[in-house]
Scaffold this active site. Structure first.
Site, short mmCIF file in Angstrom:
data_model
loop_
_atom_site.label_atom_id
_atom_site.label_comp_id
_atom_site.label_asym_id
_atom_site.label_seq_id
_atom_site.Cartn_x
_atom_site.Cartn_y
_atom_site.Cartn_z
N CYS A 131 4.99 -17.06 2.38
CA CYS A 131 4.21 -16.04 3.64
C CYS A 131 5.24 -15.30 3.90
O CYS A 131 6.50 -15.39 3.51
CB CYS A 131 5.12 -17.25 4.97
SG CYS A 131 4.59 -16.75 6.73
N HIS A 173 -4.15 -19.97 7.19
CA HIS A 173 -2.48 -19.75 7.62
C HIS A 173 -2.13 -18.78 9.00
O HIS A 173 -1.19 -19.09 10.04
CB HIS A 173 -2.19 -19.12 6.12
CG HIS A 173 -1.09 -18.29 5.76
ND1 HIS A 173 -0.20 -19.36 5.15
CD2 HIS A 173 -0.60 -17.59 6.52
CE1 HIS A 173 1.24 -18.31 5.12
NE2 HIS A 173 0.73 -17.46 6.52
N GLU A 174 -3.18 -17.88 8.73
CA GLU A 174 -3.18 -16.74 9.49
C GLU A 174 -3.48 -17.89 10.95
O GLU A 174 -2.85 -17.07 12.44
CB GLU A 174 -4.57 -15.77 9.35
CG GLU A 174 -3.57 -15.23 8.02
CD GLU A 174 -2.43 -14.40 8.05
OE1 GLU A 174 -1.79 -13.86 9.06
OE2 GLU A 174 -1.96 -14.79 7.71
N HIS A 177 -0.52 -19.30 12.95
CA HIS A 177 0.21 -18.33 12.91
C HIS A 177 -0.02 -18.01 14.84
O HIS A 177 1.47 -18.19 15.75
CB HIS A 177 0.60 -17.18 12.07
CG HIS A 177 1.90 -17.11 11.16
ND1 HIS A 177 2.42 -16.84 10.81
CD2 HIS A 177 1.12 -16.55 9.74
CE1 HIS A 177 3.30 -16.72 9.91
NE2 HIS A 177 2.26 -16.52 9.01
#
Length: 220
Positions: A131, A173-174, A177
């Site tokens: 990351c 993953h995004e 966030h």
């Protein structure tokens, strides 16, 4: 893992002000690192905090930061802006064996607002991730192998797309966030490796050797 992050306390005006400060600096901003509270907040859903022109400016800026890093995705909170916006793109050349094992295919650039994903089926895959907000670390993460993503395009159009393989991993993953989740929250903690150790020892197409030597996850 549902997010229990508290919603950001940034008002629309403060989001706009933060964006303007970054834009007026005239240089590419630094990527916010773990420990900054913005990465642990539920980002504000986009609902017009920026004008259409400003939104496109921010997307262009985020794409430039992502390319410079370099990375395959960047979320607005990683620039200190708690807004549900992320950009994604994977055009890196990778070894054919790695691409085949990881299901990694090129991902054309796109930006997503207010994304949510759901697993498609029950298949999962475990691979190492890194990351841009956790410099120097890699860890193995088990994620759904395929997902359905609902999001809003920058022009305001609702969209739905299905992703599989490495593209599905980037999408998850995004999106995480934007909900205050870092990949380490989902990682196999015994797999955590310094990036130099990862490159030296565990950068194989799959995680089999790391799984055996570091003692995480049962054999499939």
């Amino acid at each position: 893992m549902p997010s229990d992050a508290k919603p950001t306390d940034f008002s629309a005006a403060r989001i706009h002000e933060t964006f303007q400060q970054i834009l007026n600096a005239g240089v590419l901003p630094a990527i916010v690192q773990a420990g900054h509270p913005v990465l642990r907040q539920l980002a504000a859903p986009f609902d017009g905090q920026l004008s259409s022109a400003e939104l496109l400016q921010l997307i262009d800026l985020m794409r430039s930061v992502m390319h410079k890093a370099p990375g395959v995705g960047l979320a607005a909170p990683q620039l200190g802006i708690p807004l549900q916006l992320a950009v994604l793109e994977d055009q890196f050349e990778v070894d054919a064996e790695v691409a085949a094992v990881r299901g990694r295919e090129p991902l054309p650039f796109f930006a997503m607002l207010n994304p949510e994903y759901q697993p498609l089926g029950t298949s999962t895959a475990a691979f190492y991730e890194g990351c841009l907000s956790l410099n120097g670390l890699q860890a193995a993460v088990v994620r759904p192998a395929s997902v359905r993503l609902d999001f809003t395009a920058p022009d305001g159009t609702p969209r739905q797309r299905d992703f599989t393989g490495w593209q599905a991993r980037i999408v998850q993953h995004e999106t995480d966030h934007l909900h205050g989740i870092l990949y380490l929250d989902r990682a196999e903690l015994r797999s955590i490796s310094n990036s130099a150790e990862y490159s030296t020892r565990w950068a194989q197409p799959d995680i089999a050797l790391a799984r055996q030597e570091l003692g995480f996850l049962p054999e499939p």
